[in-house]
Design an enzyme around this catalytic site. Structure first.
Site, mmCIF file in Angstrom:
data_model
loop_
_atom_site.group_PDB
_atom_site.id
_atom_site.type_symbol
_atom_site.label_atom_id
_atom_site.label_comp_id
_atom_site.label_asym_id
_atom_site.label_seq_id
_atom_site.Cartn_x
_atom_site.Cartn_y
_atom_site.Cartn_z
ATOM 1 N N GLU A 1 -14.755 -5.558 -39.207
ATOM 2 C CA GLU A 1 -14.712 -6.125 -37.862
ATOM 3 C C GLU A 1 -13.296 -6.394 -37.387
ATOM 4 O O GLU A 1 -13.018 -6.376 -36.201
ATOM 5 C CB GLU A 1 -15.533 -7.413 -37.802
ATOM 6 C CG GLU A 1 -15.702 -7.931 -36.393
ATOM 7 C CD GLU A 1 -16.543 -9.186 -36.311
ATOM 8 O OE1 GLU A 1 -16.700 -9.707 -35.196
ATOM 9 O OE2 GLU A 1 -17.033 -9.641 -37.353
ATOM 10 N N LYS B 1 -11.711 -10.388 -41.269
ATOM 11 C CA LYS B 1 -12.635 -11.099 -40.376
ATOM 12 C C LYS B 1 -14.068 -10.725 -40.763
ATOM 13 O O LYS B 1 -14.423 -9.554 -40.782
ATOM 14 C CB LYS B 1 -12.380 -10.737 -38.916
ATOM 15 C CG LYS B 1 -13.205 -11.569 -37.944
ATOM 16 C CD LYS B 1 -12.892 -11.206 -36.512
ATOM 17 C CE LYS B 1 -13.571 -12.170 -35.562
ATOM 18 N NZ LYS B 1 -15.031 -12.234 -35.740
ATOM 19 N N GLY C 1 6.185 -1.754 -18.877
ATOM 20 C CA GLY C 1 5.420 -2.990 -18.828
ATOM 21 C C GLY C 1 4.005 -2.834 -18.324
ATOM 22 O O GLY C 1 3.459 -1.731 -18.215
ATOM 23 N N ARG D 1 6.078 7.303 -10.347
ATOM 24 C CA ARG D 1 7.372 6.653 -10.457
ATOM 25 C C ARG D 1 8.451 7.728 -10.478
ATOM 26 O O ARG D 1 8.254 8.820 -11.047
ATOM 27 C CB ARG D 1 7.465 5.819 -11.742
ATOM 28 C CG ARG D 1 6.368 4.762 -11.900
ATOM 29 C CD ARG D 1 6.290 3.785 -10.725
ATOM 30 N NE ARG D 1 7.503 3.038 -10.504
ATOM 31 C CZ ARG D 1 7.785 1.869 -11.074
ATOM 32 N NH1 ARG D 1 6.927 1.340 -11.944
ATOM 33 N NH2 ARG D 1 8.901 1.244 -10.800
ATOM 34 N N ALA D 2 9.593 7.437 -9.882
ATOM 35 C CA ALA D 2 10.692 8.409 -9.806
ATOM 36 C C ALA D 2 11.459 8.413 -11.120
ATOM 37 O O ALA D 2 12.642 8.061 -11.182
ATOM 38 C CB ALA D 2 11.599 8.065 -8.628
#
Length: 840
Positions: A386, A247, A716, A784-785
């Protein structure tokens, strides 16, 4: 051609009118041209023109186009116009046919949308077509009305219900009142000489319009083709189906050599031939060949890297500084339209063409073969380039933004506070001395930026900084180097840079502009060495015994709540105890509480720790009475917290996860926060999830909807959309489903909305089901568990790009800054146009 334009010719005396006579412009072999000209004749109207069968089919739209699908606009069919007319802007003398001012209001390309040919649509009097204009996009319909005796055919121009529709907004004809070609108003055009007859060189200002007398369409090479544009990703696409190029940091431009002349035209159709005369002169060897190249005007430094600051000097010097044209695509050669050919064919012919050119002023933008895009990206990062552009193998050349061309930037951007500056030659601006605040509120110096501004911009910066001059140093430690003039830390600037050095200094920083931001809220970026997470045993995560977490709290760190069994181990793999979990929430309380207070919560309770029995809880049984609230639901009261002590009470009860609803307790039926949960299937790495989040963000931005991103403590990411609470849950949920479905249909190999894990391999499940009355999503900063005691935390979109793993922070570590500090101030709503865009 002559018979089709007989009416056009008969109505005009070309000795008197500046309108173009029928010429010899060849019909397009690929995409078809579209224009709208605003025409102030006997009455103001807008002329819609669609290229078909070698002419411009034309309609006079009495009130102009409307983005509201319910607003049908009368379109009176007029005579066919020559293709050259699509570039006309000027004044037709009074007394002549159509006498008045003509503005080029919009332009682009069009295509039939229903599989029919244009000829069939015209014959049946019904056209459904897509516009790819600079102002109008999306699907449109032209419907012919019942013919009337001795009257020209009347049609209705109707906007389809899609993402580009807008029922409630300001009329598009009021939003855009200047020429898309020259930036002039109707009054300015009326006062000036007709553009078609000007014959003068382009004005010396960068924003000057294209002098179409020099480059209007002749022969088989058009004057202009809207260039292909890239979509953005945070990581290179995977697989063998991609080519990749470096680029370049320069000016995008089309290089046309045909009809005895060579011209350089920018993506916004500005004529910059006079800006880079050496390139135009070099292309003159092809002036009769009939070629059009796509590429970038750049200036290379001694190491072979493109330098935008040097390019700006070349732009101003108009030839005094050598610039190079890097050609990476070939649209026309020897008059042949190559846009439908695969990219490999175009590149092969381009390489052969450029080899015929001596001197190196025009060079070939080479590429790496299929599957090597990741390696090229890593090399670009290492060299401080870039980034890269990846292009889908076998793809044709298509105008406009698309997913077949993807740019992946290697630079980072952040905001910094100006704490001082140095002077350059003759008392001008030398460099800005920058800093950002650490976790204790101290302004830490991060280095200097001395490039990226023009002469006028440097003067503007000095004008802003001079009144802020002070004698005392605003930084927490000494600033090394030449004499610095200190200023009060009030000005914030945007800076692009490649990386932070080991001693916390910006590497290859480039000034991008002044930012409207609170200087006191500017924190050190996530890649600064001082924000690095310490995971050594001394940092409190030793598996050999109960960990000792450094408390960064007040004298009463747990808000008056007494913990029974404070040393009970809740996360046995990391020896995280109840008191450590309480300290985690106390450390993040100021940022967490605004997101969960006043909302119905769903909890995951593990009284004996995460390795023992855990259960979900949505009602307040066995919890303190202060956490119970009747919100009108038949199945019982909801769990609602209001103050910091309530969160610590949850820890006391063995709560390891806190999930919040998308609505507040006072109006549980009206959401004010929507969430898309991106859940990767087997075979999808975290870079793929990050790319998916950016795709969602870009799709939402196209609808003028701002979004925020956070980790989930799992594999996620959540993309969160704040909205005004006007719609009921069923409508909001239906919209999120339709939005997710549109992505799954557009990219079925990448997304799906089916929950079945067996179908997710290699794809990302877009979970919209969290958008419902009693559904919830993990709260920011909630643990979180899971093994490792990870917790969810908000990110800025810039920080997401640098994130290497989905759950990088664990109890005992701190999430720095507050990237969601502005979420509560966002005012946006799902409108009727949003709902209709997805079939609602």
């Amino acid at each position: 051609m002559a018979d089709k334009l007989e009416r056009y010719r008969a109505k005009r005396d070309f000795k008197l009118t500046p309108e173009p006579p029928p010429g010899e412009a060849a019909p397009s072999k690929g995409v078809l041209a579209y224009v709208i000209q605003k025409h102030d004749a006997t009455r103001l109207h807008y002329d819609l023109r669609l290229e078909a069968d070698g002419v411009l089919k034309s309609w006079a739209v009495t009130r102009g186009p409307s983005l509201d699908p319910s607003d049908k606009r009368l379109a009176v069919e007029t005579e066919d116009h020559p293709l050259d007319y699509g570039a006309f802007e000027g004044t037709i003398p009074k007394g002549e046919y159509g006498g008045g001012t003509v503005m080029l209001w919009d332009r682009g390309t069009w295509a039939m949308a229903d599989g029919k040919s244009a000829e069939e649509g015209f014959a049946k009097g019904s056209l459904s077509f897509d516009l790819f204009g600079e102002r109008l996009t999306g699907r449109w319909h032209l419907q012919r009305l019942k013919p009337q005796k001795n009257r020209p055919p009347n049609w209705l121009l109707i906007k389809s219900r899609d993402e580009a529709a807008d029922e409630d907004g300001r009329p598009v004809t009021e939003r855009h009142t200047k020429s898309v070609a020259t930036g002039r108003t109707m009054a300015a055009i009326a006062k000036g000489e007709a553009v078609w007859h000007s014959g003068r060189p382009a004005d010396d200002q960068p924003e000057a319009g294209l002098d179409r007398s020099a480059v209007r369409q002749r022969g088989s090479v058009p004057a202009f083709v809207a260039p292909a544009l890239c979509s953005s990703r945070t990581a290179p696409p995977r697989g063998e189906g991609w080519l990749a190029e470096v680029k370049y940091d320069g000016y995008r431009a089309l290089l046309r050599a045909a009809d005895g002349a060579a011209t350089i035209v920018t993506r916004s159709e500005k004529d910059w031939t006079h800006r880079f005369p050496a390139i135009a002169e070099a292309a003159g060897t092809w002036r009769d060949r009939g070629v059009m190249l796509d590429g970038e005007v750049v200036v290379f430094d001694a190491e072979g890297r493109t330098r935008f600051d040097a390019l700006q000097k070349a732009f101003r010097a108009a030839g005094a500084v050598r610039a190079t044209y890097v050609a990476f695509d070939l649209l026309f050669d020897e008059g042949e339209d190559l846009r439908k050919h695969p990219i490999e064919t175009r590149k092969e012919r381009l390489a052969a063409l450029v080899q015929t050119h001596p001197g190196g002023t025009i060079t070939y933008g080479d590429h790496v073969g299929a599957g090597k895009q990741q390696a090229l990206y890593e090399r670009a990062v290492a060299l401080g380039l870039e980034g890269i552009v990846a292009k889908r193998a076998g793809s044709p050349y298509r105008s406009g933004r698309q997913d077949a061309w993807v740019k992946v930037r290697a630079v980072r951007t952040a905001r910094f506070v100006v704490g001082g500056y140095t002077e350059g030659g003759s008392g001008g601006l030398g460099a800005l001395v920058l800093g950002a605040h650490d976790g204790d509120g101290r302004l830490v110096p991060v280095g200097r930026v001395g490039t990226g501004w023009s002469g006028p911009e440097a003067n503007r910066l000095l004008g802003l900084l001079t009144p802020l001059r002070c004698k005392s140093r605003p930084f927490a430690r000494k600033v090394e180097g030449r004499e610095v003039r200190f200023v009060e830390p009030a000005l914030v600037v945007d800076v692009a840079y490649l990386a932070m050095t080991d001693d916390g200094q910006l590497r290859h920083g480039v000034y991008k502009g002044v930012a409207e931001a609170d200087a006191g809220a500017i924190l050190l970026p996530s890649d600064h060495p001082s924000t690095a997470v310490d995971r050594s045993p001394a940092g409190g995560m030793s598996p050999g015994g109960p960990a000792r977490t450094e408390a960064v709290m007040d004298q009463d760190p747990l808000y008056g709540v007494s913990l029974s069994n404070p040393d009970r181990v809740l996360f046995p793999e990391q020896n995280v105890t109840k008191v450590m979990l309480a300290q985690h929430y106390a450390r993040h309380m100021d940022r967490m509480l605004p997101h969960i207070a006043g909302r119905p919560l769903t909890l995951v309770r593990c009284p004996q720790g995460r390795a023992k029995a855990c259960f979900y809880q949505r009602h307040p049984e066995s919890l303190p009475a202060a956490l119970a609230r009747d919100i009108g639901e038949e199945d019982g009261a909801a769990i609602v917290v209001h103050e910091p002590g309530h969160v610590i009470e949850l820890v006391q009860k063995g709560v390891l996860e806190i999930h919040l609803r998308g609505s507040r307790a006072d109006r549980p039926d009206r959401p004010d926060r929507l969430v898309f949960d991106l859940d990767p299937g087997e075979g999808v790495d975290f870079e793929g999830v990050k790319d998916a989040a950016v795709t969602l963000r870009d799709r939402l931005e196209a609808l003028d909807l701002a979004s925020f991103v956070k980790t989930t403590g799992g594999k996620g990411l959540h993309v969160v959309v704040p909205i005004e609470r006007r719609l009921p849950w069923d409508e909001a949920k239906a919209w999120t489903r339709a939005f997710a479905e549109s992505l799954a249909k557009a990219e079925p190999d990448r997304f799906l909305i089916v929950m079945a894990k067996a179908k997710r391999r290699g794809r990302i499940f877009i979970d919209y089901l969290r958008n419902d009355t009693k559904s919830s999503a993990v709260a920011p900063y909630s643990t979180r568990a899971r093994v490792g005691a990870p917790f969810a935390f908000p990110l800025s979109w810039e920080a997401l790009a640098a994130l290497a793993e989905p759950a990088p922070l664990h109890v005992g570590e701190a999430a720095e800054g507050d990237p969601w500090s502005g979420l509560a101030e966002v005012r946006q709503r799902l409108t009727a146009s949003h709902l209709r865009a997805y079939g609602r």
